[in-house]
Design an enzyme around this catalytic site. Structure first.
Site: not given
Ligand code: AQP
Length: 344
Positions: A114, A209, A206
Site C-alpha cells: 500500500k 476495492k 487479488k
Molecule cells: N479478493 C479477495 N478475496 C477474498 N477475500 C477478500 N477480502 C478482501 N479482498 C478479498 C476480505 O474481505 C474482508 C474485508 O476486507 P477489507 O475491506 O477490510 O480490506 P482489504 O482486504 O484491504 O480489501 P480490499 O478490497 O483489498 O481493499 P483495498 O483495495 O482498499 O485494499 C477481509 O476479510 C479480506 O480478507
C-alpha cells in the site's frame, strides 16, 4: 485458561464492496452466526490510514452496514457497529504499539504494497495498522477471526502481540487474578472456497476495492447488466475448460472464474469442472452470469432499500456500539490494572 468463544471481524468502509469481500468474508460471517457470538465491525479508523473524502466516508460506512444486514447478519442477535464509536479500540491500540516491535511491523507485506515506492510519505497510521487490528480483535478477547487469505499475516501479528502482552505482564496478570493469560491467541478462520478472489482483468492480482479499473471487480452495488458485462469481458485464455482441477494449474483466470462459480453455487471446483469440462468460455460465462445475478441481485436490492433509510442504519450502528462498548470497557479496565495505569 479457556476463553469464551467469540468471533470478531471487520470490513473497511473504503467504497466498492466487491465479490471478493462477499465470498471471502461476508458469506463466512453469516455462516458463523449459528455457532458463535459474533461482533462485526465497520473499521472506519482503518479506512482513514489512507485519504478518505469526509463527504463520502459516512455513505461508505452505511453501505457496509447495509451489506452486512442484506447478506443476512442478524444485528439484534449479534453486534454490528462502526469502530470509531468505541474509543477503546484506539486506546488498546496505543498499548499494543508499545508491545509490538518495529521489526515485526517492518515485515508486513500489506504496508509495503500500500505504501509502494513513496514509503516516506505513507501515514504513520498505515504503518501501525496491524496494532489497531490486534486491538479490534483483542478488546473483545475474541477467539476466532474469519478473514480472506490476504489478512493472514496481520492475524499472525495479532497473535504475537497477545502472546507478548501475556508474557511481559504475566506476574501482573496473575497478581490481579486474571489467570495465567489475559488475551486469547485468536485463530484465523480462512478455510473454505474463495479465500482469495482474483481480479477479472488479471488473474495474478487479488480483486480489490482500490483497483483503478472498475472492470476488475464485481461490486455488490452493480446491477444485473453491469455484472453480465463484467463477466463477459473477464480475461480468459483461448482453451476450453479442463475436465479436472489439475488442468487449472497454470491458468489463473480460468481457475478464478471456476472458483467464483463453485463458491457461489456452494459446490467444489471438481464438480463444476465435471459439468463444464470441455465447454468454451462463452457458454461457461453465460452460466456464471445467471448464477451471479441470481445470488447478488436480491442482496443488491436489499442494500438499496436499506441505504434509502440512513437514520435506521445509524440507529443499528449506535445500538451495536453501545453493546460493544460494555465489553470493550471491561477489557480496558483490566488492561489498565495489568499495565499499572491508575484509572477511575
Ligand atoms: N479478493 C479477495 N478475496 C477474498 N477475500 C477478500 N477480502 C478482501 N479482498 C478479498 C476480505 O474481505 C474482508 C474485508 O476486507 P477489507 O475491506 O477490510 O480490506 P482489504 O482486504 O484491504 O480489501 P480490499 O478490497 O483489498 O481493499 P483495498 O483495495 O482498499 O485494499 C477481509 O476479510 C479480506 O480478507
Amino acid at each position: 485458561m479457556a476463553f469464551k468463544e467469540r468471533v470478531f471481524s471487520g470490513v473497511q468502509p473504503t467504497g466498492n464492496l466487491h465479490l471478493g469481500n462477499y465470498l471471502g468474508a461476508l458469506v463466512k460471517f453469516v455462516a458463523l452466526q449459528e455457532k458463535y457470538d459474533c461482533i462485526y465491525c465497520i473499521v472506519d479508523l482503518h479506512a482513514i490510514t489512507v485519504w478518505q473524502d469526509p463527504a463520502e466516508l459516512p455513505k461508505a460506512t452505511r453501505e457496509v452496514a447495509a451489506a452486512f444486514i442484506a447478506c443476512g447478519i442478524d444485528a439484534k442477535r449479534h453486534i454490528v457497529f462502526n469502530q470509531s464509536q468505541v474509543a477503546e479500540h484506539a486506546e488498546l491500540a496505543w498499548i499494543f504499539n508499545c508491545v509490538a516491535r518495529l521489526g515485526w511491523l517492518n515485515r508486513m507485506t500489506q504496508f509495503k504494497e500500500k505504501a509502494g515506492k513513496d514509503r516516506e510519505n505513507a501515514s504513520v497510521g498505515l504503518y501501525a495498522y496491524p496494532s489497531l487490528m490486534a486491538a479490534d480483535i483483542l478488546v473483545y478477547r475474541a477467539t476466532h477471526v474469519p478473514v480472506g487469505e490476504d489478512q493472514k499475516q496481520h492475524l499472525e501479528l495479532s497473535r504475537d502481540i497477545a502472546q507478548k502482552f501475556n508474557n511481559d505482564f504475566g506476574p501482573s496478570i496473575r497478581a490481579h487474578g486474571y489467570g495465567e493469560a489475559f488475551f486469547p491467541l485468536p485463530e484465523p478462520l480462512i478455510q473454505g472456497p474463495a479465500t482469495r478472489v482474483m481480479s477479472l482483468r488479471d488473474g495474478a492480482k487479488k480483486m480489490s476495492k482500490s483497483d483503478a479499473s472498475d472492470q476488475s471487480r464485481i461490486n455488490l452495488t452493480d446491477a444485473a447488466d453491469a455484472i453480465a458485462h463484467k463477466i463477459r469481458r473477464a480475461k480468459t485464455d483461448p482453451d476450453p475448460l479442463p475436465g479436472e482441477e489439475a488442468g487449472l494449474a497454470s491458468r489463473p483466470e480460468a481457475d478464478n472464474l471456476v472458483g467464483i462459480y463453485a463458491a457461489l453455487a456452494g459446490r467444489a471446483k471438481w464438480e463444476v469442472l465435471k459439468e463444464f469440462g470441455g465447454a468454451q468460455f462463452s457458454s461457461f460465462k453465460a452460466a456464471l452470469v445467471d448464477l451471479a445475478v441470481a445470488k447478488l441481485g436480491p442482496i443488491n436490492a436489499e442494500m438499496k432499500r436499506l441505504m434509502a433509510d440512513p437514520v435506521h442504519i445509524d440507529s443499528v450502528l449506535a445500538q451495536g456500539a453501545e453493546r460493544a462498548q460494555v465489553i470493550a470497557a471491561e477489557t480496558m479496565k483490566a488492561v489498565k490494572d495489568i499495565v499499572g495505569l491508575v484509572h477511575r
